[in-house]
Design a protein around this motif. Structure first.
Motif, mmCIF file in Angstrom:
data_model
loop_
_atom_site.group_PDB
_atom_site.id
_atom_site.type_symbol
_atom_site.label_atom_id
_atom_site.label_comp_id
_atom_site.label_asym_id
_atom_site.label_seq_id
_atom_site.Cartn_x
_atom_site.Cartn_y
_atom_site.Cartn_z
ATOM 1 N N VAL A 7 0.837 -1.199 0.000
ATOM 2 C CA VAL A 7 0.000 0.000 0.000
ATOM 3 C C VAL A 7 0.874 1.252 0.000
ATOM 4 O O VAL A 7 0.605 2.217 -0.728
ATOM 5 C CB VAL A 7 -0.952 -0.007 1.205
ATOM 6 N N ALA A 8 1.928 1.253 0.803
ATOM 7 C CA ALA A 8 2.817 2.413 0.852
ATOM 8 C C ALA A 8 3.467 2.659 -0.510
ATOM 9 O O ALA A 8 3.635 3.811 -0.928
ATOM 10 C CB ALA A 8 3.884 2.202 1.919
ATOM 11 N N ALA A 9 3.827 1.570 -1.212
ATOM 12 C CA ALA A 9 4.411 1.720 -2.543
ATOM 13 C C ALA A 9 3.378 2.243 -3.535
ATOM 14 O O ALA A 9 3.681 3.098 -4.376
ATOM 15 C CB ALA A 9 4.977 0.386 -3.017
ATOM 16 N N ALA A 10 2.140 1.727 -3.449
ATOM 17 C CA ALA A 10 1.079 2.196 -4.337
ATOM 18 C C ALA A 10 0.770 3.668 -4.080
ATOM 19 O O ALA A 10 0.485 4.425 -5.023
ATOM 20 C CB ALA A 10 -0.174 1.348 -4.137
ATOM 21 N N GLU A 11 0.844 4.094 -2.838
ATOM 22 C CA GLU A 11 0.615 5.507 -2.511
ATOM 23 C C GLU A 11 1.676 6.398 -3.140
ATOM 24 O O GLU A 11 1.430 7.585 -3.388
ATOM 25 C CB GLU A 11 0.605 5.691 -0.999
ATOM 26 N N ARG A 12 2.848 5.819 -3.418
ATOM 27 C CA ARG A 12 3.920 6.576 -4.063
ATOM 28 C C ARG A 12 3.847 6.478 -5.583
ATOM 29 O O ARG A 12 4.746 6.950 -6.287
ATOM 30 C CB ARG A 12 5.279 6.084 -3.566
ATOM 31 N N GLY A 13 2.787 5.873 -6.080
ATOM 32 C CA GLY A 13 2.551 5.855 -7.518
ATOM 33 C C GLY A 13 3.004 4.619 -8.245
ATOM 34 O O GLY A 13 2.922 4.559 -9.486
ATOM 35 N N ALA A 14 3.474 3.587 -7.529
ATOM 36 C CA ALA A 14 3.917 2.354 -8.175
ATOM 37 C C ALA A 14 2.724 1.469 -8.520
ATOM 38 O O ALA A 14 1.651 1.573 -7.911
ATOM 39 C CB ALA A 14 4.882 1.608 -7.269
ATOM 40 N N PHE A 15 2.915 0.587 -9.503
ATOM 41 C CA PHE A 15 1.936 -0.436 -9.838
ATOM 42 C C PHE A 15 2.385 -1.716 -9.137
ATOM 43 O O PHE A 15 3.390 -2.324 -9.513
ATOM 44 C CB PHE A 15 1.860 -0.636 -11.347
ATOM 45 N N VAL A 16 1.652 -2.119 -8.109
ATOM 46 C CA VAL A 16 2.131 -3.129 -7.172
ATOM 47 C C VAL A 16 1.376 -4.445 -7.318
ATOM 48 O O VAL A 16 0.141 -4.465 -7.415
ATOM 49 C CB VAL A 16 1.999 -2.631 -5.714
ATOM 50 N N THR A 17 2.134 -5.528 -7.312
ATOM 51 C CA THR A 17 1.568 -6.865 -7.191
ATOM 52 C C THR A 17 2.025 -7.424 -5.852
ATOM 53 O O THR A 17 3.222 -7.656 -5.649
ATOM 54 C CB THR A 17 2.043 -7.790 -8.324
ATOM 55 N N ALA A 18 1.085 -7.577 -4.931
ATOM 56 C CA ALA A 18 1.396 -8.131 -3.606
ATOM 57 C C ALA A 18 1.149 -9.634 -3.640
ATOM 58 O O ALA A 18 0.090 -10.079 -4.093
ATOM 59 C CB ALA A 18 0.530 -7.479 -2.533
ATOM 60 N N THR A 19 2.105 -10.420 -3.168
ATOM 61 C CA THR A 19 1.947 -11.870 -3.182
ATOM 62 C C THR A 19 2.218 -12.452 -1.799
ATOM 63 O O THR A 19 3.028 -11.943 -1.035
ATOM 64 C CB THR A 19 2.918 -12.537 -4.185
ATOM 65 N N ASP A 20 1.520 -13.531 -1.508
ATOM 66 C CA ASP A 20 1.729 -14.255 -0.254
ATOM 67 C C ASP A 20 1.166 -15.660 -0.431
ATOM 68 O O ASP A 20 0.268 -15.882 -1.264
ATOM 69 C CB ASP A 20 1.033 -13.548 0.914
ATOM 70 N N VAL A 21 1.670 -16.604 0.347
ATOM 71 C CA VAL A 21 1.180 -17.980 0.271
ATOM 72 C C VAL A 21 -0.160 -18.140 0.977
ATOM 73 O O VAL A 21 -0.899 -19.095 0.722
ATOM 74 C CB VAL A 21 2.225 -18.954 0.852
ATOM 75 N N SER A 22 -0.497 -17.211 1.861
ATOM 76 C CA SER A 22 -1.744 -17.270 2.627
ATOM 77 C C SER A 22 -2.881 -16.599 1.878
ATOM 78 O O SER A 22 -2.822 -15.406 1.556
ATOM 79 C CB SER A 22 -1.553 -16.595 3.984
ATOM 80 N N ALA A 23 -3.960 -17.348 1.639
ATOM 81 C CA ALA A 23 -5.123 -16.782 0.952
ATOM 82 C C ALA A 23 -5.747 -15.652 1.757
ATOM 83 O O ALA A 23 -6.221 -14.657 1.195
ATOM 84 C CB ALA A 23 -6.155 -17.883 0.702
ATOM 85 N N ALA A 24 -5.748 -15.782 3.086
ATOM 86 C CA ALA A 24 -6.330 -14.745 3.929
ATOM 87 C C ALA A 24 -5.530 -13.454 3.850
ATOM 88 O O ALA A 24 -6.096 -12.352 3.789
ATOM 89 C CB ALA A 24 -6.400 -15.235 5.374
ATOM 90 N N MET A 25 -4.207 -13.581 3.847
ATOM 91 C CA MET A 25 -3.361 -12.402 3.727
ATOM 92 C C MET A 25 -3.567 -11.729 2.374
ATOM 93 O O MET A 25 -3.682 -10.497 2.276
ATOM 94 C CB MET A 25 -1.893 -12.790 3.902
ATOM 95 N N VAL A 26 -3.624 -12.527 1.324
ATOM 96 C CA VAL A 26 -3.809 -11.980 -0.018
ATOM 97 C C VAL A 26 -5.155 -11.275 -0.143
ATOM 98 O O VAL A 26 -5.257 -10.200 -0.746
ATOM 99 C CB VAL A 26 -3.663 -13.101 -1.070
ATOM 100 N N LYS A 27 -6.178 -11.866 0.447
ATOM 101 C CA LYS A 27 -7.501 -11.242 0.402
ATOM 102 C C LYS A 27 -7.475 -9.859 1.032
ATOM 103 O O LYS A 27 -8.020 -8.893 0.484
ATOM 104 C CB LYS A 27 -8.518 -12.126 1.125
#
Length: 263
Positions: free
Chosen positions: A52-72
């Motif tokens: 989120v902090a990177a997206a707030e700085r204008g980046a196009f971010v893909t966040a990844t994690d092995v946990s479905a709950a975290m990704v949600k």
């Protein structure tokens, strides 16, 4: 980090875990320079604090994690940012083609696990030539985080037991991190020790506040009632050693921050 991977743990991680790690996430982002309109992958992203902090700085971010709950949860937080998203990925074997991102980041994620070498290699693989790669991990020196305060108190109280598995939180030095990053194909590697200050929401109730988070550690969750009482006493004393004249706990936290580029 993603040790609180169940649905019930996402709000706890966002509230407590990010309180500890976010200052270092911002330090990592500051070290990258301008990131607006650049593609960023956040690997082992947890609930998405850095993403989120990177997206707030204008980046196009893909966040990844092995946990479905975290990704949600990360996906929910990234909804306001066009071009940003979250998806389930195992950092050891990303289902992402080579050279897709300008920047790859993992804070308190890849370096927390025994498979960290695979993780760095995958970060390099999905980064474009000349792209930036950044990581962060606790120094493990002294009480460098609330979890490490817990580990010290736990060892003093139960010296024959381990708080967390031996393959969790590998030990690093600045030299070993530099060497490992170079082995993964990074150049211009810089490793710094960053510092921040952690304060609980309530210094008077610090043990109760941290209890749900520390239950993510097997050694702590296995304690029986009388052992928990002893542990809480030791933990309170350990935290209170960092209290100032007003009774406010101010724990100096320390982490390695690694920056490099893909050759």
């Amino acid at each position: 980090m993603t040790q609180f991977a169940a649905d019930s743990g996402t709000s706890l991680y966002e509230r407590m875990g990010e309180r500890t790690t976010q200052p270092f996430a911002l330090r990592v982002l500051d070290g990258l320079g301008a990131i607006a309109n650049r593609s960023v992958i956040d690997i082992a992203a947890g609930t998405g604090g850095l993403a989120v902090a990177a997206a707030e700085r204008g980046a196009f971010v893909t966040a990844t994690d092995v946990s479905a709950a975290m990704v949600k949860r990360a996906a929910e937080r990234l909804l306001p940012f066009q071009g940003s998203r979250a998806q389930i990925e195992d950092f050891r074997a990303l289902t992402i083609p080579d050279a897709q991102f300008d920047i790859s980041i993992s804070i308190f994620g890849v370096l927390a696990f025994a498979a960290w070498r695979q993780g760095i290699a995958e970060m390099a693989r999905v980064t474009r030539r000349g792209g930036q790669i950044a990581l962060a991990m606790w120094t493990h020196g002294d009480d460098c985080s609330p979890a490490h305060v817990m580990r010290r108190a736990f060892r003093n109280t139960f010296p024959e037991r381990e708080l967390w598995p031996a393959d969790l939180f590998p030990l690093f030095s600045e030299n070993s991190l530099t060497a490992s990053a170079r082995e993964a194909g990074l150049v211009g590697v810089e490793v710094q020790v960053a510092t921040a200050e952690w304060c609980p929401f309530s210094s008077a109730d610090v043990v109760r506040e941290c209890d749900p988070m520390f239950k993510g550690f097997p050694g702590y969750s296995a304690l029986v009632t009388h052992e928990t009482v002893a542990m809480h006493k030791a933990l309170a004393e350990a935290f209170q050693s960092y209290a100032d004249a007003h009774g406010i706990i101010r724990l100096p936290t320390k982490a390695f921050v690694v920056h490099g580029r893909k050759a």
